[in-house]
Design an enzyme around this catalytic site. Sequence first.
Site, PDB file in Angstrom:
ATOM      1  CB  CYS A  78      -6.280  12.371 -15.019  1.00 22.98           C
ATOM      2  SG  CYS A  78      -5.384  13.671 -15.908  1.00 22.98           S
ATOM      3  CG  HIS A 166      -3.387  12.312 -11.045  1.00 28.20           C
ATOM      4  ND1 HIS A 166      -3.382  11.104 -11.708  1.00 28.20           N
ATOM      5  CD2 HIS A 166      -3.241  13.263 -12.001  1.00 28.20           C
ATOM      6  CE1 HIS A 166      -3.231  11.321 -13.008  1.00 28.20           C
ATOM      7  NE2 HIS A 166      -3.139  12.619 -13.206  1.00 28.20           N
ATOM      8  CD  GLU A 168      -3.439   8.760  -8.923  1.00 27.49           C
ATOM      9  OE1 GLU A 168      -3.031   8.864 -10.083  1.00 27.49           O
ATOM     10  OE2 GLU A 168      -4.585   9.126  -8.561  1.00 27.49           O
ATOM     11  CB  SER A 220      18.185 -14.428  -4.878  1.00 26.07           C
ATOM     12  OG  SER A 220      17.259 -13.716  -4.067  1.00 26.07           O
ATOM     13  N   GLY A 222      17.654 -12.939  -1.057  1.00 24.18           N
ATOM     14  CA  GLY A 222      16.899 -11.717  -0.858  1.00 24.18           C
ATOM     15  C   GLY A 222      15.547 -11.972  -0.225  1.00 24.18           C
ATOM     16  CB  VAL A 223      12.989  -9.525   0.923  1.00 19.45           C
ATOM     17  CG1 VAL A 223      11.602  -9.592   1.543  1.00 19.45           C
ATOM     18  CG2 VAL A 223      13.941  -8.753   1.821  1.00 19.45           C
ATOM     19  CB  SER A 225      14.063 -15.939  -3.474  1.00  8.43           C
ATOM     20  OG  SER A 225      15.187 -15.600  -2.690  1.00  8.43           O
ATOM     21  CB  SER A 226      13.840 -15.285   1.967  1.00 11.87           C
ATOM     22  OG  SER A 226      15.198 -15.224   1.598  1.00 11.87           O
TER      23      SER A 226
END
Length: 508
Positions: A78, A166, A168, A220, A222-223, A225-226
């Site tokens: 573009c 585009h 994508e 935390s 969550g995904v 930090s784990s």
Amino acid sequence: MQTILILDFGSQYTQLIARKIRELNVYCEIHPFNNFPPLTSDVKGVIFSGSPFSCTEKDAPKIDLDAFRKKVPVLGVCYGAQYMAWANGGEILPSEIREYGRANLSQINSNSPLMKNVTLKSQVWMSHGDTILSLPEGFEVICSTDNVVNCGYKIEGEDTYGIQFHPEVTHSKEGIEMLRNFVVDICHCFQEWTPKSFVETTIESLKQQLGDDKVVLGLSGGVDSSVAAMLLHKAIGKNLNCIFVDNGLLRKNEFEQVLESYKGMGLNVKGVDAKDMFYSALKGITSPEDKRKAIGKTFIDVFDKEANAIEDVKWLAQGTIYPDVIESISVKGPSATIKSHHNVGGLPKYMTLKLVEPLKTLFKDEVRRVGASIGLKQELLGRHPFPGPGLAIRILSDITPEKVRVIQEVDDIFIQGLRNHGLYNKVWQAGAILLPVQSVGVMGDERTYENVVALRAVESNDGMTADWSWLPYEFLQEVSNSIINRVKGVNRVVYDISSKPPATIEWE
């Protein structure tokens, strides 16, 4: 590592280019057009993104094309295509009719490497106000639509291409094929960037970076930090010290539940009750940005104190992911910083720890795939994302323990309802928002004037774009009744049906 470099000129679609290339198992990075790394031997190709600017405008973003042409293959998308044509003497004019939406390729040069296996009449997605009226000498047309003759081109004698659509976006039906042609056939990238390869290279890199140093990581639950914790654990073992902070802004009972979930994972985790510190830091603050900054500073203060209690700790690890980094970088003009992240941008000078971020190149869905490849349980990997500032940005006013209690109860009813009705895994992220609005209601024979809460549930792949979830009316009715009957202080429930963009997933 083989890399495709994406230069961002401010397009809303730039992140989608990166995601599509990652799906081809090829590594890529996004950098502002005016602040990109040098072309090392690892850079196998460069993509210029779109932009809301016209390349003929005085303040439009501009670059030195000679820094790239004939050095590596180049693909302009573009604005990128228009700019390369304009900079070489082509004629760019506003389109007679703004090109926005679906179009079909009416002519294709099937001998062009970029257009290999692309079919005639293939649907593409246009989004531009300008068009290339005439191409410079040495530019060869490789595709056209009924309305845009110079839809795509190649510069003779070099692997430099431009397309005005585009590839994508999903509306470009064979766009992924064109991107594959570019990164694999033209740039000669090996499709080897997989979760397994990421784990192997990251663990080895962490070993070399950290050596025998001790690291402190803020978990935390969550995904992100784990997964970061497990990668570090595999790299440095007992030298990883994890801290899980109760900031008073977690979901109901989350502090206890998260600590329990980490048992058996082999992690060294310490729980820290810091609710009062956070409430004190947030007292009287209503601005979302000021909330984030106050929370970030308090997190740093807590970590600094806890880190000093660990002998010889030298590093602070964080679960920063790529959208955090992208959204915190400002591109001149069109791409303003959307929001600040307390885990992006380094540490304050008084804190002596160095920063390590093993996930900062990954999108959220890639983090989940990496987590699965190292054996994390699905119930952890399937958890909805939860904002770093927690419930502070789901309370649209100043923060008090009572407001936190209200939104925790509402959120708990909503999330448990999604689980009980088999809807939790069909939703990418869900939560409740306490609005700074009171409404009149009637409970029994009494008039009430109490709080309004909004429920938010979205479907997405990585949070860069999202659509609101079409939850069953019967479910919403049940949840609304339960909230109003069980949560003191709430007498009205609304459901948010806004998509991202133009809205964001969180309200603050």
